[in-house]
Design a protein around this motif. Structure first.
Motif, mmCIF file in Angstrom:
data_model
loop_
_atom_site.group_PDB
_atom_site.id
_atom_site.type_symbol
_atom_site.label_atom_id
_atom_site.label_comp_id
_atom_site.label_asym_id
_atom_site.label_seq_id
_atom_site.Cartn_x
_atom_site.Cartn_y
_atom_site.Cartn_z
ATOM 1 N N LYS A 1 -67.782 -13.108 27.275
ATOM 2 C CA LYS A 1 -68.338 -11.856 26.742
ATOM 3 C C LYS A 1 -69.018 -12.113 25.402
ATOM 4 O O LYS A 1 -70.116 -11.612 25.150
ATOM 5 C CB LYS A 1 -67.242 -10.794 26.622
ATOM 6 N N ASP A 2 -68.367 -12.916 24.559
ATOM 7 C CA ASP A 2 -68.957 -13.216 23.233
ATOM 8 C C ASP A 2 -70.245 -14.012 23.361
ATOM 9 O O ASP A 2 -71.239 -13.717 22.712
ATOM 10 C CB ASP A 2 -67.983 -14.043 22.375
ATOM 11 N N LYS A 3 -70.208 -15.060 24.180
ATOM 12 C CA LYS A 3 -71.351 -15.973 24.226
ATOM 13 C C LYS A 3 -72.519 -15.394 25.005
ATOM 14 O O LYS A 3 -73.672 -15.676 24.690
ATOM 15 C CB LYS A 3 -70.944 -17.319 24.837
ATOM 16 N N ALA A 4 -72.222 -14.609 26.043
ATOM 17 C CA ALA A 4 -73.308 -14.053 26.857
ATOM 18 C C ALA A 4 -73.973 -12.885 26.128
ATOM 19 O O ALA A 4 -75.156 -12.613 26.326
ATOM 20 C CB ALA A 4 -72.776 -13.598 28.208
ATOM 21 N N GLY A 5 -73.220 -12.214 25.280
ATOM 22 C CA GLY A 5 -73.774 -11.082 24.548
ATOM 23 C C GLY A 5 -74.112 -9.936 25.490
ATOM 24 O O GLY A 5 -73.518 -9.795 26.561
ATOM 25 N N LYS A 6 -75.076 -9.134 25.095
ATOM 26 C CA LYS A 6 -75.423 -7.943 25.889
ATOM 27 C C LYS A 6 -76.198 -8.327 27.142
ATOM 28 O O LYS A 6 -76.094 -7.711 28.179
ATOM 29 C CB LYS A 6 -76.269 -6.984 25.043
ATOM 30 N N ASN A 7 -77.011 -9.379 27.000
ATOM 31 C CA ASN A 7 -77.922 -9.719 28.087
ATOM 32 C C ASN A 7 -77.281 -10.690 29.086
ATOM 33 O O ASN A 7 -77.711 -11.824 29.249
ATOM 34 C CB ASN A 7 -79.197 -10.313 27.484
ATOM 35 N N THR A 8 -76.256 -10.217 29.798
ATOM 36 C CA THR A 8 -75.536 -11.112 30.704
ATOM 37 C C THR A 8 -76.425 -11.613 31.847
ATOM 38 O O THR A 8 -76.204 -12.696 32.364
ATOM 39 C CB THR A 8 -74.307 -10.418 31.328
ATOM 40 N N GLN A 9 -77.438 -10.801 32.214
ATOM 41 C CA GLN A 9 -78.305 -11.199 33.325
ATOM 42 C C GLN A 9 -79.082 -12.467 33.013
ATOM 43 O O GLN A 9 -79.520 -13.182 33.911
ATOM 44 C CB GLN A 9 -79.294 -10.069 33.676
ATOM 45 N N ASN A 10 -79.261 -12.722 31.746
ATOM 46 C CA ASN A 10 -80.048 -13.876 31.339
ATOM 47 C C ASN A 10 -79.178 -15.068 30.933
ATOM 48 O O ASN A 10 -79.693 -16.125 30.575
ATOM 49 C CB ASN A 10 -80.973 -13.473 30.183
ATOM 50 N N ALA A 11 -77.846 -14.908 30.986
ATOM 51 C CA ALA A 11 -76.955 -16.033 30.673
ATOM 52 C C ALA A 11 -76.962 -16.999 31.858
ATOM 53 O O ALA A 11 -77.238 -16.599 32.984
ATOM 54 C CB ALA A 11 -75.539 -15.524 30.413
ATOM 55 N N SER A 12 -76.657 -18.272 31.591
ATOM 56 C CA SER A 12 -76.659 -19.226 32.705
ATOM 57 C C SER A 12 -75.443 -19.002 33.603
ATOM 58 O O SER A 12 -74.391 -18.538 33.150
ATOM 59 C CB SER A 12 -76.663 -20.668 32.176
ATOM 60 N N LEU A 13 -75.608 -19.346 34.873
ATOM 61 C CA LEU A 13 -74.487 -19.283 35.816
ATOM 62 C C LEU A 13 -73.391 -20.243 35.357
ATOM 63 O O LEU A 13 -72.207 -19.982 35.524
ATOM 64 C CB LEU A 13 -75.014 -19.667 37.209
ATOM 65 N N GLY A 14 -73.813 -21.355 34.742
ATOM 66 C CA GLY A 14 -72.849 -22.329 34.213
ATOM 67 C C GLY A 14 -71.971 -21.732 33.128
ATOM 68 O O GLY A 14 -70.776 -22.036 33.054
ATOM 69 N N LEU A 15 -72.552 -20.875 32.281
ATOM 70 C CA LEU A 15 -71.747 -20.256 31.218
ATOM 71 C C LEU A 15 -70.663 -19.368 31.828
ATOM 72 O O LEU A 15 -69.537 -19.323 31.349
ATOM 73 C CB LEU A 15 -72.641 -19.445 30.273
ATOM 74 N N PHE A 16 -71.016 -18.689 32.917
ATOM 75 C CA PHE A 16 -70.051 -17.815 33.589
ATOM 76 C C PHE A 16 -68.940 -18.643 34.250
ATOM 77 O O PHE A 16 -67.764 -18.307 34.185
ATOM 78 C CB PHE A 16 -70.790 -16.960 34.629
ATOM 79 N N ALA A 17 -69.347 -19.752 34.865
ATOM 80 C CA ALA A 17 -68.391 -20.583 35.617
ATOM 81 C C ALA A 17 -67.627 -21.561 34.712
ATOM 82 O O ALA A 17 -66.695 -22.226 35.177
ATOM 83 C CB ALA A 17 -69.138 -21.372 36.702
ATOM 84 N N TYR A 18 -68.029 -21.654 33.474
ATOM 85 C CA TYR A 18 -67.474 -22.596 32.499
ATOM 86 C C TYR A 18 -65.942 -22.756 32.576
ATOM 87 O O TYR A 18 -65.439 -23.881 32.631
ATOM 88 C CB TYR A 18 -67.945 -22.079 31.132
ATOM 89 N N PRO A 19 -65.170 -21.647 32.619
ATOM 90 C CA PRO A 19 -63.713 -21.839 32.624
ATOM 91 C C PRO A 19 -63.199 -22.535 33.892
ATOM 92 O O PRO A 19 -62.146 -23.182 33.845
ATOM 93 C CB PRO A 19 -63.158 -20.418 32.527
ATOM 94 N N ALA A 20 -63.922 -22.429 35.005
ATOM 95 C CA ALA A 20 -63.477 -23.123 36.225
ATOM 96 C C ALA A 20 -63.694 -24.628 36.071
ATOM 97 O O ALA A 20 -62.890 -25.438 36.553
ATOM 98 C CB ALA A 20 -64.228 -22.592 37.444
ATOM 99 N N LEU A 21 -64.780 -25.009 35.374
ATOM 100 C CA LEU A 21 -64.992 -26.433 35.092
ATOM 101 C C LEU A 21 -63.939 -26.927 34.105
ATOM 102 O O LEU A 21 -63.422 -28.033 34.235
ATOM 103 C CB LEU A 21 -66.413 -26.665 34.535
ATOM 104 N N MET A 22 -63.587 -26.078 33.142
ATOM 105 C CA MET A 22 -62.541 -26.468 32.192
ATOM 106 C C MET A 22 -61.210 -26.682 32.926
ATOM 107 O O MET A 22 -60.470 -27.625 32.636
ATOM 108 C CB MET A 22 -62.403 -25.396 31.094
ATOM 109 N N ALA A 23 -60.921 -25.814 33.887
ATOM 110 C CA ALA A 23 -59.696 -25.987 34.688
ATOM 111 C C ALA A 23 -59.743 -27.322 35.424
ATOM 112 O O ALA A 23 -58.738 -28.045 35.515
ATOM 113 C CB ALA A 23 -59.550 -24.830 35.673
ATOM 114 N N ALA A 24 -60.934 -27.672 35.927
ATOM 115 C CA ALA A 24 -61.077 -28.947 36.634
ATOM 116 C C ALA A 24 -60.896 -30.123 35.673
ATOM 117 O O ALA A 24 -60.273 -31.133 36.025
ATOM 118 C CB ALA A 24 -62.444 -29.018 37.318
ATOM 119 N N ASP A 25 -61.431 -30.006 34.450
ATOM 120 C CA ASP A 25 -61.242 -31.069 33.447
ATOM 121 C C ASP A 25 -59.752 -31.406 33.314
ATOM 122 O O ASP A 25 -59.367 -32.568 33.215
ATOM 123 C CB ASP A 25 -61.704 -30.606 32.050
ATOM 124 N N ILE A 26 -58.984 -30.358 33.263
ATOM 125 C CA ILE A 26 -57.542 -30.504 33.004
ATOM 126 C C ILE A 26 -56.818 -30.964 34.264
ATOM 127 O O ILE A 26 -56.035 -31.918 34.254
ATOM 128 C CB ILE A 26 -56.974 -29.143 32.521
#
Ligand code: TRP
Length: 348
Positions: free
Chosen positions: A126-151
């Protein structure tokens, strides 16, 4: 470290993993809040057969735009910061996320486990995407799933992180639990976040109510891990304070955010409690305390910036360390990914 997490009665052996984004600008906050804690966990786990893995998460960094030259430079600088601060490639596995393809491979599986609603609740999104969520990258949205995979691609049980990452580690547990439940296995551990203490939260030198940040427009607000002795001393001399003398007890720092921050930094750098420091410096004016803090900060930090500068002159040395770290990381990750594929039903 607490006992290994239990899941359905099966103990997972302890293993430590953490990562920092190579997005530039390492500060004293990164050092005290993260890197120094990584070093402490490295030392505490030596000789116990417990691996400590520390990653430069470059695939996370590109969820927001990064110029290629900056990404390369920032990745090497982060590695130099890790090594200069005491992470030792002979004791810990230091590597770059993109060199171990298993992170992204398990990340895809977790994209299919995690739910849209879970991701939408993440405060960093929510913080990083700001108001314009439509223009945020799909990677930013999926980021925590990649972090889970890192771990989880290492079955890591303990993850030293700042308070701001606690929600992502909780999501990691949710993903592990849903995977285990959906496939009827007991395969991924319930990872524990190891959260920094309040004393390691480093605030701006210009405004004690704001976190010390690489993105603050004023360079005087922060101590960078790359600052030399003169810069460190000068920033501390110019740090904002109030006109009163230092108190002898912690209660006396109430409503004195700048004073509290400087005492916290002193205590953290000297591995002492705030109480211990105040019992020594209580009654002193800032004109006397600031030079003490400047001397201590220079003694602790300038050897690190000197070594970082040396390493940055020899990028091949850094790249060699990262390559060999990636090989060692892959030796752990590959069999865990393969077993995951087997569980999911993917043909070898
Ligand atoms: N999300 C973390 C941050 O922004 C970085 C990170 C990515 C991380 N993967 C990780 C931290 C795995 C701990 C473990 O600070």
């Amino acid at each position: 470290m607490s006992d290994a997490p239990q899941q359905n009665g099966t103990a997972f052996p302890p293993r430590v993993f953490s990562g920092i984004q190579p997005s530039g600008g390492l500060t004293l906050g990164n050092y005290l809040g993260a890197i120094r804690r990584f070093v402490n966990m490295q030392e505490a786990n030596q000789g116990k057969g417990i691996e400590t893995l520390y990653c430069m998460v470059d695939q996370h960094a590109i969820t927001v735009p990064q110029s290629p030259a900056d990404l390369t430079r920032n990745t090497r600088e982060l590695a130099a910061g890790y090594i200069a601060a005491g992470l030792d490639p002979a004791k810990s596995i230091l590597f770059n996320q993109s060199q171990v393809a298993e992170h992204a491979q398990l990340g895809w599986i977790f994209n299919c486990v995690a739910r849209m609603g879970w991701m939408q609740r993440m405060t960093q999104w929510k913080d990083k995407a700001g108001k314009n969520t439509q223009n945020a990258s799909l990677g930013l949205f999926a980021y925590p799933a990649l972090m889970a995979a890192d771990i989880l691609v290492y079955h890591a049980t303990h993850v030293p992180v700042g308070e701001d990452q606690k929600q992502h580690v909780e999501l990691t547990r949710d993903i592990a639990a849903k995977f285990n439940h959906d496939y009827g296995v007991d395969f991924f551990p319930m990872t524990e976040p190891v959260i920094e203490g309040a004393a390691t939260r480093v605030m701006s030198l210009r405004d004690g109510s704001k976190k010390m940040s690489k993105s603050d427009p004023s360079d005087a607000s922060r101590i960078n891990m790359t600052d030399d002795a003169d810069a460190i001393a000068q920033k501390i001399r110019k740090a904002r304070t109030d006109p009163d003398a230092l108190p002898s007890e912690v209660e006396g720092l109430k409503d004195r955010a700048e004073a509290r921050n400087l005492v916290n930094i002193y205590a953290a750098l000297d591995n002492r409690t705030v109480d211990q420091v105040l019992s020594e410096v209580g009654g002193k004016q800032f004109s006397e305390f600031k030079p003490m803090l400047a001397d201590l900060a220079v003694a602790r930090l300038s050897p690190i910036s000197t070594e970082m500068a040396r390493l940055m002159q020899t990028p091949d040395e850094i790249d060699t360390i990262l390559r060999s770290g990636a090989e060692r990381a892959r030796a752990i990750a590959a069999p865990i990914l393969q077993q995951t594929y087997d569980i999911v039903g993917m043909i070898r």
